[in-house]
Design a protein around this motif. Sequence first.
Motif, PDB file in Angstrom:
ATOM      1  N   GLY A   1      32.546   1.043   5.884  1.00 39.47           N
ATOM      2  CA  GLY A   1      32.593   0.245   7.033  1.00 39.47           C
ATOM      3  C   GLY A   1      31.528   0.361   7.951  1.00 39.47           C
ATOM      4  N   ILE A   2      30.406   0.700   7.339  1.00 39.83           N
ATOM      5  CA  ILE A   2      29.051   0.661   8.240  1.00 39.83           C
ATOM      6  C   ILE A   2      28.216  -0.818   7.881  1.00 39.83           C
ATOM      7  N   GLU A   3      27.883  -1.152   8.911  1.00 39.23           N
ATOM      8  CA  GLU A   3      27.235  -2.535   8.908  1.00 39.23           C
ATOM      9  C   GLU A   3      25.861  -2.164   7.882  1.00 39.23           C
ATOM     10  N   ILE A   4      25.498  -3.449   7.112  1.00 38.45           N
ATOM     11  CA  ILE A   4      24.326  -3.446   6.342  1.00 38.45           C
ATOM     12  C   ILE A   4      23.338  -4.336   7.149  1.00 38.45           C
ATOM     13  N   ARG A   5      22.159  -3.628   7.269  1.00 38.20           N
ATOM     14  CA  ARG A   5      21.208  -4.193   8.091  1.00 38.20           C
ATOM     15  C   ARG A   5      19.903  -4.392   7.326  1.00 38.20           C
ATOM     16  N   GLU A   6      19.716  -5.734   7.218  1.00 38.58           N
ATOM     17  CA  GLU A   6      18.426  -6.060   6.223  1.00 38.58           C
ATOM     18  C   GLU A   6      17.250  -5.302   6.954  1.00 38.58           C
ATOM     19  N   ASP A   7      17.113  -5.139   8.372  1.00 40.76           N
ATOM     20  CA  ASP A   7      15.739  -4.418   8.992  1.00 40.76           C
ATOM     21  C   ASP A   7      15.772  -2.917   8.556  1.00 40.76           C
ATOM     22  N   PHE A   8      16.991  -2.414   8.032  1.00 40.72           N
ATOM     23  CA  PHE A   8      16.999  -0.889   7.709  1.00 40.72           C
ATOM     24  C   PHE A   8      16.531  -0.571   6.194  1.00 40.72           C
ATOM     25  N   VAL A   9      16.006  -1.761   5.649  1.00 41.14           N
ATOM     26  CA  VAL A   9      15.642  -1.636   4.124  1.00 41.14           C
ATOM     27  C   VAL A   9      14.043  -2.166   3.726  1.00 41.14           C
ATOM     28  N   GLU A  10      13.467  -1.219   3.187  1.00 42.17           N
ATOM     29  CA  GLU A  10      11.857  -1.620   3.110  1.00 42.17           C
ATOM     30  C   GLU A  10      11.584  -1.606   1.636  1.00 42.17           C
ATOM     31  N   ASN A  11      10.586  -2.418   1.193  1.00 44.18           N
ATOM     32  CA  ASN A  11      10.050  -2.266  -0.231  1.00 44.18           C
ATOM     33  C   ASN A  11       9.007  -1.345  -0.466  1.00 44.18           C
ATOM     34  N   GLY A  12       9.041  -0.183  -0.757  1.00 48.03           N
ATOM     35  CA  GLY A  12       8.091   0.840  -1.036  1.00 48.03           C
ATOM     36  C   GLY A  12       6.983   0.608  -2.338  1.00 48.03           C
ATOM     37  N   GLU A  13       7.504  -0.390  -2.853  1.00 55.57           N
ATOM     38  CA  GLU A  13       6.691  -0.722  -4.260  1.00 55.57           C
ATOM     39  C   GLU A  13       6.815   0.168  -5.385  1.00 55.57           C
ATOM     40  N   TYR A  14       7.492   1.079  -5.431  1.00 57.66           N
ATOM     41  CA  TYR A  14       7.380   2.268  -6.438  1.00 57.66           C
ATOM     42  C   TYR A  14       6.451   2.862  -6.391  1.00 57.66           C
ATOM     43  N   THR A  15       5.712   3.055  -5.325  1.00 59.39           N
ATOM     44  CA  THR A  15       4.281   3.861  -5.216  1.00 59.39           C
ATOM     45  C   THR A  15       4.425   4.923  -3.978  1.00 59.39           C
ATOM     46  N   GLN A  16       3.474   5.882  -4.092  1.00 58.82           N
ATOM     47  CA  GLN A  16       3.233   6.812  -3.162  1.00 58.82           C
ATOM     48  C   GLN A  16       2.935   6.277  -1.737  1.00 58.82           C
ATOM     49  N   ASN A  17       1.843   5.341  -1.859  1.00 60.36           N
ATOM     50  CA  ASN A  17       1.415   4.798  -0.529  1.00 60.36           C
ATOM     51  C   ASN A  17       2.532   3.906  -0.060  1.00 60.36           C
ATOM     52  N   GLY A  18       3.147   3.170  -0.783  1.00 66.51           N
ATOM     53  CA  GLY A  18       4.192   2.418  -0.503  1.00 66.51           C
ATOM     54  C   GLY A  18       5.475   3.055   0.208  1.00 66.51           C
ATOM     55  N   GLY A  19       5.703   4.175  -0.131  1.00 66.58           N
ATOM     56  CA  GLY A  19       6.575   5.216   0.569  1.00 66.58           C
ATOM     57  C   GLY A  19       6.327   5.559   1.788  1.00 66.58           C
ATOM     58  N   TYR A  20       5.072   5.890   1.896  1.00 70.04           N
ATOM     59  CA  TYR A  20       4.327   6.335   3.183  1.00 70.04           C
ATOM     60  C   TYR A  20       4.661   5.461   4.125  1.00 70.04           C
ATOM     61  N   ARG A  21       3.987   4.060   3.874  1.00 72.60           N
ATOM     62  CA  ARG A  21       4.296   2.895   4.639  1.00 72.60           C
ATOM     63  C   ARG A  21       5.358   2.321   5.026  1.00 72.60           C
ATOM     64  N   ALA A  22       6.402   2.532   4.146  1.00 72.58           N
ATOM     65  CA  ALA A  22       7.700   2.149   4.527  1.00 72.58           C
ATOM     66  C   ALA A  22       8.396   3.064   5.534  1.00 72.58           C
ATOM     67  N   VAL A  23       8.145   4.403   5.417  1.00 72.36           N
ATOM     68  CA  VAL A  23       8.861   5.215   6.362  1.00 72.36           C
ATOM     69  C   VAL A  23       8.256   5.255   7.520  1.00 72.36           C
ATOM     70  N   LYS A  24       6.835   4.678   7.873  1.00 75.52           N
ATOM     71  CA  LYS A  24       6.291   4.616   9.247  1.00 75.52           C
ATOM     72  C   LYS A  24       6.785   3.466   9.714  1.00 75.52           C
ATOM     73  N   LYS A  25       7.084   2.463   8.948  1.00 81.18           N
ATOM     74  CA  LYS A  25       7.751   1.227   9.601  1.00 81.18           C
ATOM     75  C   LYS A  25       9.356   1.247  10.107  1.00 81.18           C
ATOM     76  N   LEU A  26       9.852   1.905   9.053  1.00 84.50           N
ATOM     77  CA  LEU A  26      11.336   2.203   9.298  1.00 84.50           C
ATOM     78  C   LEU A  26      11.667   2.987  10.686  1.00 84.50           C
ATOM     79  N   LEU A  27      10.760   4.125  10.660  1.00 81.41           N
ATOM     80  CA  LEU A  27      11.086   4.910  11.648  1.00 81.41           C
ATOM     81  C   LEU A  27      10.348   4.541  13.168  1.00 81.41           C
ATOM     82  N   SER A  28       9.423   3.753  13.034  1.00 83.66           N
ATOM     83  CA  SER A  28       9.045   2.929  14.245  1.00 83.66           C
ATOM     84  C   SER A  28      10.147   2.317  14.935  1.00 83.66           C
TER      85      SER A  28
END
Length: 339
Positions: free
Chosen positions: A206-233
Motif C-alpha cells: 500500500g505504498i505509493e509508487i513515485r516515478e521520481d524515486f526511480v533512476e536509470n543507472g545504466e547498469y554502470t558504476q558511474n551510472g549508479g554513482y550519479r543516480a544516488v546523487k540525484k535521488l538523495l538530493s
Amino acid sequence: MKKVTIREIAKTAGVSTATVSRALSGVGYVSEETKKKIIEISEKLGYKLEKKKHKKTLTKVIGVIVTDVTNPFFTQVVRGIEDTLNNMGYSLILCNSDEDIEKEKEYFRVLESKKVDGIILTPAGGSHKHLLHYLKKDIPIVLLDRLIEEVELDAVIIDNVAGAYEGVKHLIQQGYRKIGAIIGPLSVMTSKERLEGYKKALEEAGIEIREDFVENGEYTQNGGYRAVKKLLSKGKIDALFIANNVMTIGAMLAISELNINVPEELGIVGFDDIDLAPLLKCPLTTISQPTYLIGVNSAQILIRRLQGKGKKEKEIVVLKPRLIVRESSRRMILKEDRR
C-alpha cells in the motif's frame, strides 16, 4: 524402371563421365553448349540428380558474447560455461558487446567467419532480427540472462521479478517506506522485470509508487554513482533497491562521500551478490544469483542441441535468486538492539 546412370548420359552425349558430373553438379568448368546438351539428354533419359547431404564439420569451438566480463556476475557465469565446455572437449571465444547492439552484430559476423559450432549470447538492448540469419545457417544460439522478443530461443534466466520483489519486501519489513530504485536501461529485459518486482512489493504494502524515486543507472558504476546523487538530493529517500552489482558499487561510493549512515539513515539492498559484499564496512544485503550454475546450464543446453539431443520446443530454464540479509538493511534489528 531401370535407374539411369552418369555413364549412360556420357555415352549418349559423347563426353566423359567427369564432364557429365561437372555439368550436373555445377562444380568445375564445362562449356555452356556442352552443359546444355548434357542437361537435355539427362532430362530425356529421366536422370534424377541425388543431392548429397553434407554433414556439418564441427570445430569444437563455441562463441560467447556477454555485455561486460569485468562485471563479477559475468565473470562467474563465463567460468561455468568454460568449465562445462572444456569437460566436453570444447573451447570458447569470448566477446564483450558493452551493451552495444552494433558491436554485438559485428561479433556475430566474426564468430561466423571463425566457424563456431554455436553461440551463447547475453543480448544487448535493441532489435535482434539479425539472429535469424544465423539460425537459417543452422548455428544454434542460447540466450543468457535475458530474453528477446523477435526470436524464440533456448535460454537460461532467473526470476527477476521475484528477486526484486523479495528485496524490496524485506526493506518494507524493516520499516523503510520511502524506497527508491536504481535500475538499468528499460530496453533490457532484466531492468524491466526488476522494476516490475520493485513496484509489486510497494503496491502490495500500500505504498505509493513515485516515478521520481526511480533512476536509470545504466547498469554502470558511474551510472549508479550519479543516480544516488540525484535521488538523495531530493532529501526524501530512506532506502534504495539497486538492480545490479556494478551500480551498487558506484552507489556505495556516492553514499560514503555524502557521509550517510547505512542502515540507520539509508537502507540498501543490491542485486547480484559479489565476493566483497560481506566484507564492506557495512556488509551488503543482496539478491544472489546462481551465476556459475547459469553458465553451466547454458553450455549444457547448447551441447545438447549440437548433439541432436535437445527438446523439439525451445528450452527456457528459470533459476531462482536468493535474498541474503546482511547489515545494510537491518534497520528494525538495530533499533531493537538499542532499547
